[in-house]
Design a protein around this motif. Structure first.
Motif, mmCIF file in Angstrom:
data_model
loop_
_atom_site.group_PDB
_atom_site.id
_atom_site.type_symbol
_atom_site.label_atom_id
_atom_site.label_comp_id
_atom_site.label_asym_id
_atom_site.label_seq_id
_atom_site.Cartn_x
_atom_site.Cartn_y
_atom_site.Cartn_z
ATOM 1 N N SER A 76 25.192 111.558 -52.979
ATOM 2 C CA SER A 76 26.228 112.070 -53.893
ATOM 3 C C SER A 76 27.613 111.675 -53.411
ATOM 4 O O SER A 76 28.492 111.349 -54.220
ATOM 5 C CB SER A 76 26.130 113.591 -53.998
ATOM 6 N N ALA A 77 27.827 111.700 -52.111
ATOM 7 C CA ALA A 77 29.126 111.293 -51.561
ATOM 8 C C ALA A 77 29.384 109.817 -51.827
ATOM 9 O O ALA A 77 30.498 109.418 -52.177
ATOM 10 C CB ALA A 77 29.181 111.586 -50.068
ATOM 11 N N GLN A 78 28.350 109.002 -51.677
ATOM 12 C CA GLN A 78 28.489 107.569 -51.959
ATOM 13 C C GLN A 78 28.820 107.348 -53.431
ATOM 14 O O GLN A 78 29.684 106.544 -53.777
ATOM 15 C CB GLN A 78 27.204 106.824 -51.573
ATOM 16 N N SER A 79 28.145 108.066 -54.310
ATOM 17 C CA SER A 79 28.401 107.961 -55.744
ATOM 18 C C SER A 79 29.831 108.390 -56.085
ATOM 19 O O SER A 79 30.511 107.749 -56.888
ATOM 20 C CB SER A 79 27.397 108.818 -56.516
ATOM 21 N N ALA A 80 30.280 109.465 -55.463
ATOM 22 C CA ALA A 80 31.644 109.945 -55.714
ATOM 23 C C ALA A 80 32.668 108.937 -55.223
ATOM 24 O O ALA A 80 33.699 108.717 -55.871
ATOM 25 C CB ALA A 80 31.857 111.291 -55.030
ATOM 26 N N THR A 81 32.394 108.293 -54.100
ATOM 27 C CA THR A 81 33.305 107.269 -53.576
ATOM 28 C C THR A 81 33.387 106.090 -54.528
ATOM 29 O O THR A 81 34.468 105.577 -54.816
ATOM 30 C CB THR A 81 32.834 106.804 -52.187
ATOM 31 N N GLU A 82 32.244 105.665 -55.046
ATOM 32 C CA GLU A 82 32.231 104.554 -56.000
ATOM 33 C C GLU A 82 32.979 104.903 -57.275
ATOM 34 O O GLU A 82 33.717 104.088 -57.818
ATOM 35 C CB GLU A 82 30.783 104.163 -56.316
ATOM 36 N N GLN A 83 32.809 106.132 -57.749
ATOM 37 C CA GLN A 83 33.513 106.566 -58.957
ATOM 38 C C GLN A 83 35.015 106.599 -58.734
ATOM 39 O O GLN A 83 35.780 106.192 -59.596
ATOM 40 C CB GLN A 83 33.032 107.948 -59.386
ATOM 41 N N SER A 84 35.436 107.081 -57.583
ATOM 42 C CA SER A 84 36.880 107.173 -57.324
ATOM 43 C C SER A 84 37.503 105.795 -57.171
ATOM 44 O O SER A 84 38.667 105.598 -57.510
ATOM 45 C CB SER A 84 37.156 108.025 -56.088
ATOM 46 N N GLU A 85 36.736 104.833 -56.670
ATOM 47 C CA GLU A 85 37.257 103.472 -56.558
ATOM 48 C C GLU A 85 37.273 102.772 -57.905
ATOM 49 O O GLU A 85 38.149 101.949 -58.179
ATOM 50 C CB GLU A 85 36.419 102.670 -55.563
ATOM 51 N N ALA A 86 36.314 103.094 -58.786
ATOM 52 C CA ALA A 86 36.201 102.412 -60.070
ATOM 53 C C ALA A 86 37.172 102.960 -61.106
ATOM 54 O O ALA A 86 37.631 102.221 -61.972
ATOM 55 C CB ALA A 86 34.768 102.528 -60.595
ATOM 56 N N LYS A 87 37.490 104.238 -61.042
ATOM 57 C CA LYS A 87 38.325 104.861 -62.060
ATOM 58 C C LYS A 87 39.730 105.076 -61.529
ATOM 59 O O LYS A 87 39.927 105.545 -60.430
ATOM 60 C CB LYS A 87 37.736 106.204 -62.494
ATOM 61 N N GLY A 88 40.688 104.710 -62.336
ATOM 62 C CA GLY A 88 42.083 104.931 -61.989
ATOM 63 C C GLY A 88 42.889 105.117 -63.259
ATOM 64 O O GLY A 88 42.356 105.083 -64.374
ATOM 65 N N LEU A 89 44.161 105.291 -63.113
ATOM 66 C CA LEU A 89 45.000 105.482 -64.289
ATOM 67 C C LEU A 89 45.077 104.229 -65.149
ATOM 68 O O LEU A 89 45.241 104.308 -66.354
ATOM 69 C CB LEU A 89 46.404 105.916 -63.860
ATOM 70 N N GLN A 90 44.946 103.065 -64.539
ATOM 71 C CA GLN A 90 45.063 101.825 -65.289
ATOM 72 C C GLN A 90 43.839 101.573 -66.169
ATOM 73 O O GLN A 90 43.950 100.955 -67.217
ATOM 74 C CB GLN A 90 45.274 100.643 -64.342
ATOM 75 N N ASN A 91 42.681 102.030 -65.770
ATOM 76 C CA ASN A 91 41.490 101.801 -66.577
ATOM 77 C C ASN A 91 40.880 103.098 -67.101
ATOM 78 O O ASN A 91 39.733 103.121 -67.514
ATOM 79 C CB ASN A 91 40.445 101.015 -65.773
#
Length: 100
Positions: A76-91
């Motif tokens: 779950s921590a790995q998934s959350a890290t990937e989500q935080s890297e993939a999602k930002g204000l620009q996208n």
């Protein structure tokens, strides 16, 4: 006996003093709201991690094996890290439109 001094009454306040107190309260409410929104965002990302870690600790305290829950927390921590890297204000808008 001076009852006004005992009960903390200071007499009539000027409009400026009252406005400053109101401004301070509004600033406080804004800061509390921002902290709440940030906490919701963090819990949204890491909520499953926290639940899995808590479950692993509870199992270990009960004398059972909590390895599976610990591994689930890591995933779950790995998934959350990937989500935080993939999602930002620009996208963000693109993610909302694609249903992610």
């Amino acid at each position: 006996m001076n009852f006004a001094r005992i009960f903390g009454w200071r007499g009539p306040q000027s409009h400026q003093q009252t406005a400053q107190k109101g401004q301070g309260m509004v600033e406080y409410v804004i800061i509390v709201a921002l902290v709440a929104v940030a906490a919701i965002g963090v819990f949204q990302l890491f909520g499953q991690v926290i639940r899995s870690q808590t479950a692993a600790i509870a199992l270990e305290l009960a004398g059972e094996d909590g390895t599976e829950m610990s591994q689930q927390a890591g995933a779950s921590a790995q998934s959350a890290t990937e989500q935080s890297e993939a999602k930002g204000l620009q996208n963000f808008t693109g993610n909302a439109q694609s249903g992610q």
